[in-house]
Design a protein around this motif. Structure first.
Motif, mmCIF file in Angstrom:
data_model
loop_
_atom_site.group_PDB
_atom_site.id
_atom_site.type_symbol
_atom_site.label_atom_id
_atom_site.label_comp_id
_atom_site.label_asym_id
_atom_site.label_seq_id
_atom_site.Cartn_x
_atom_site.Cartn_y
_atom_site.Cartn_z
ATOM 1 N N PHE A 264 0.800 -1.219 0.000
ATOM 2 C CA PHE A 264 0.000 0.000 0.000
ATOM 3 C C PHE A 264 0.832 1.268 0.000
ATOM 4 O O PHE A 264 0.364 2.304 -0.441
ATOM 5 N N GLN A 265 2.072 1.177 0.517
ATOM 6 C CA GLN A 265 2.865 2.394 0.557
ATOM 7 C C GLN A 265 3.759 2.526 -0.667
ATOM 8 O O GLN A 265 3.912 3.617 -1.205
ATOM 9 N N PRO A 268 1.868 1.865 -5.176
ATOM 10 C CA PRO A 268 1.272 2.973 -5.938
ATOM 11 C C PRO A 268 2.293 4.058 -6.269
ATOM 12 O O PRO A 268 2.219 4.679 -7.344
ATOM 13 N N VAL A 269 3.261 4.276 -5.356
ATOM 14 C CA VAL A 269 4.299 5.270 -5.625
ATOM 15 C C VAL A 269 5.126 4.838 -6.827
ATOM 16 O O VAL A 269 5.411 5.641 -7.726
ATOM 17 N N GLU A 272 3.215 5.494 -9.921
ATOM 18 C CA GLU A 272 3.177 6.910 -10.287
ATOM 19 C C GLU A 272 4.496 7.347 -10.892
ATOM 20 O O GLU A 272 4.532 8.010 -11.922
ATOM 21 N N VAL A 273 5.604 6.934 -10.254
ATOM 22 C CA VAL A 273 6.915 7.415 -10.711
ATOM 23 C C VAL A 273 7.299 6.774 -12.041
ATOM 24 O O VAL A 273 7.766 7.454 -12.947
ATOM 25 N N ILE A 274 7.068 5.469 -12.170
ATOM 26 C CA ILE A 274 7.552 4.792 -13.375
ATOM 27 C C ILE A 274 6.537 4.867 -14.502
ATOM 28 O O ILE A 274 6.874 5.133 -15.646
ATOM 29 N N ALA A 275 5.283 4.621 -14.184
ATOM 30 C CA ALA A 275 4.290 4.564 -15.260
ATOM 31 C C ALA A 275 3.385 5.779 -15.291
ATOM 32 O O ALA A 275 2.554 5.894 -16.178
ATOM 33 N N GLY A 276 3.489 6.675 -14.328
ATOM 34 C CA GLY A 276 2.630 7.854 -14.309
ATOM 35 C C GLY A 276 1.180 7.514 -14.032
ATOM 36 O O GLY A 276 0.280 8.212 -14.472
ATOM 37 N N TRP A 278 -1.072 6.248 -10.785
ATOM 38 C CA TRP A 278 -1.227 5.824 -9.393
ATOM 39 C C TRP A 278 -2.422 4.890 -9.262
ATOM 40 O O TRP A 278 -2.379 3.863 -8.624
ATOM 41 N N GLN A 282 -3.050 1.199 -7.474
ATOM 42 C CA GLN A 282 -3.858 1.153 -6.261
ATOM 43 C C GLN A 282 -4.920 0.080 -6.427
ATOM 44 O O GLN A 282 -5.164 -0.726 -5.523
#
Lengths: 327, 265
Positions: A264-265, A268-269, A272-276, A278, A282
């Motif tokens: 969970f931590q 999703p990060v 977001e960072v690699i694939a844009g 989130w 999730q």
């Protein structure tokens, strides 16, 4: 007599629905069903009852299919890279273990459902090719010479290096299939491979067609898991094997806590960072939590008609391989 | 001080008291449900914010075309600075009006026909020329997602949408040199950590000649103007379309750039 029939219909719907969605929490719904009146329940109430889970959200069943499609459409391009990042490459070992459990021999007809980017299919082709080559080497050593036809075929490269094996990759999502086809072209897989667009709940194949049915990390995204299992039972030949590789419940409390924090931590990060994206990741970690436990899923497989159903936990239960036979 | 703390804790309390599917609340921040402070909001725990900040900084350096990563870096590191900006906006009359009315700059809110009909040299006409010449659109600004306050999310959004205005005010093009100059201006004006990091690390990819021009002429000019000018977030640009650009520059004490920076178009 309208009353007894509608009561029967109601109790059937209630039972079937609560079994299909074991993890679903809809606190408001029970109170909205009418109590008492013997007359037929209004049809709109029955429609409202067909809700399901999309991660931790509650959505209608029609919506879930569309939303899952959108998730995989958006993650398709970076699917493999994200798998490597999120599982630190361990997903490759899981998929290898699935193949080793399967032990296909040359001539096996495999149906890989939700096989999008082709990981299982390529491993299968490698495995049967290696098996076939080993068999040929054994034959050569034993007989020491081949017939003229076999030698001629070898020179013309006409021999079937797979020994009659074939894998059909079926997926509901066009983007995932597209990525799979590109990978196949890039890695040189041509023979014994077919790509089909299809829904796991309604497979476009005849009855009794395949020796092995696999579904790796796909069945938790299906809206009606029981229908997918029934379809699996239908398309398998008698004696055929059902294999499912899926995320499951962790049995070790310490690993479970670490896994929760990581899921969970961090995931999703990473998404977001690699694939844009989130939200897709999730959904992924939430859908894992909504999937039934190993025992519950084993019972669902048995309900679909499979026998000798077993499961094997991998990595403390993060992943489980369920296996059943159509006898 | 207490009211400030309460304002910070209120969204966190609502976050915790929501009915969750699982018992361990802090571990499982979900991105949907009734706890959203604004439509695009994604609630994040402090650990997630730290990971996002580190990850987005790394990714932005690795792949400079990932503008969304720069945006995420700004949102996750700018909490304190956004509060300072919001407070000074409240103190300024025009800024307070902006906070109340929440104007947005997007293609749907701009009247392009009216802007085109404005006289040459006015803010609106020059802004439109900037959009046309460099082929940018005000709709490419990513929505704020990771800021845990509705008002601060608006301040961040306003800062992003005003970025193009700054290009017009400073007369800088949208190539890497122009962007760095505008980032230096923004860094001194707003103090956002993301701007400061971009301003310091952006020039890494420049050629030696450009770097020399940047350091010797453009940066001192940008910094000087940024210190002199009042906060650019306090300007209600939507009401100043007719104002001549030169007059606006004089009002903000912004001088002409020391040299003409050639644009990509």
């Amino acid at each position: 007599m309208a009353a007894p029939r509608s009561w029967g219909l109601w109790s059937f719907c209630c039972r079937g629905w609560s079994r299909v969605l074991p993890g679903c929490r809809l606190p408001g719904l029970r109170s909205s069903w009418p109590r008492g009146p013997l007359g037929a329940r209004p049809l709109s109430q029955e429609k409202r009852a067909t809700e399901t889970h999309f991660g931790f959200e509650t959505v209608s069943e029609e919506e879930k299919r569309g939303k899952v499609y959108q998730v995989f459409e958006s993650v398709a391009k970076k699917y493999d890279m994200m798998n490597d990042m999120m599982s630190l490459g361990i997903h490759r070992i899981w998929k290898d273990l699935l193949l080793w459990k399967m032990r296909p021999f040359p001539g096996t007809q495999l149906l890989d459902v939700a096989g999008g980017t082709g990981d299982i299919a390529f491993r299968f082709l490698n495995y049967v090719q290696a098996q076939h080559q080993r068999k040929e080497k054994r034959q050569l050593r034993a007989q020491q010479n081949l017939s003229w036809e076999e030698i001629a075929k070898k020179y013309q490269n006409e021999e079937d290096s797979l020994g009659g094996s074939h894998v059909m990759v079926c997926d509901i999502n066009k983007e995932m299939l597209k990525i799979g086809k590109q990978k196949a072209r890039a890695q040189g897989y041509k023979a014994g491979l077919a790509w089909v667009l299809g829904d796991a709940e309604e497979l476009p194949f005849d009855d009794d067609k395949f020796d092995v049915y696999t579904i790796a990390f796909g069945i938790r995204n299906v809206t009606h898991i029981d229908r997918a299992l029934q379809e699996a039972h239908r398309v398998l030949k008698p004696g055929g094997r059902f294999l499912c590789l899926e995320f499951s419940q962790v049995n070790n409390p310490l690993v479970s806590r670490l896994y929760d924090v990581y899921s969970f931590q961090v995931i999703p990060v990473l998404g977001e960072v690699i694939a844009g994206d989130w939200k897709s990741y999730q959904y992924l970690v939430e859908s894992i939590r909504q999937f039934p436990s190993q025992e519950e899923f084993k019972e669902m497989i048995e309900d679909a008609g499979f026998q000798k159903v077993t499961y094997e936990n991998l990595t403390s239960g993060i992943v489980a391989i369920h296996s059943g036979f159509k006898l | 001080m207490r009211t400030l703390l309460r304002g910070v804790l209120r969204p966190l309390r609502a976050f915790r008291s929501r009915p969750w599917p699982a018992a361990d609340v802090p571990l499982r921040a979900t991105s949907h449900g009734t706890g959203l402070l604004y439509p695009e909001h994604i609630p994040t725990t402090p650990l997630q914010k730290a990971l996002l900040a580190a990850g987005s900084a790394g990714m932005a350096l690795y792949d400079p075309y990932r503008h969304d990563m720069v945006a995420v870096l700004g949102e996750t590191t700018g909490c304190r600075t956004l509060k300072v900006l919001r407070d000074q906006m409240r103190r300024d009359p025009e800024g307070a009006q902006i906070l109340q009315e929440r104007p947005r700059i997007s293609l749907s809110t701009l009247d392009l026909g009216k802007l085109r009909s404005l006289p040459e040299g006015s803010l609106g006409r020059e802004y439109l020329r900037f959009l046309d010449v460099y082929r940018v659109s005000p709709d490419t600004r990513a929505p704020t997602r990771f800021v845990d306050s509705e008002e601060l999310a608006y301040v961040m959004q306003r800062y992003r949408e005003v970025h193009d205005m700054l290009h017009t005010l400073l007369g800088m093009p949208t190539n890497i040199l122009g962007e760095i100059v505008v980032k230096w201006f923004e860094a001194v004006q707003t103090g956002l950590p993301m701007c400061i990091l971009s301003a310091l690390f952006g020039p890494i990819q420049l050629s030696a000649r450009n770097l020399q021009v940047l350091v010797s002429k453009l940066i001192p000019w940008a910094v000087q103007n940024a210190r002199r000018a009042p906060c650019v977030l306090n300007l209600y640009y939507e009401r100043r379309w007719e104002q001549p650009l030169k007059a606006l520059r004089q009002e903000l004490s912004i001088t002409e750039p020391p040299m003409h920076v050639q644009g990509p178009a």
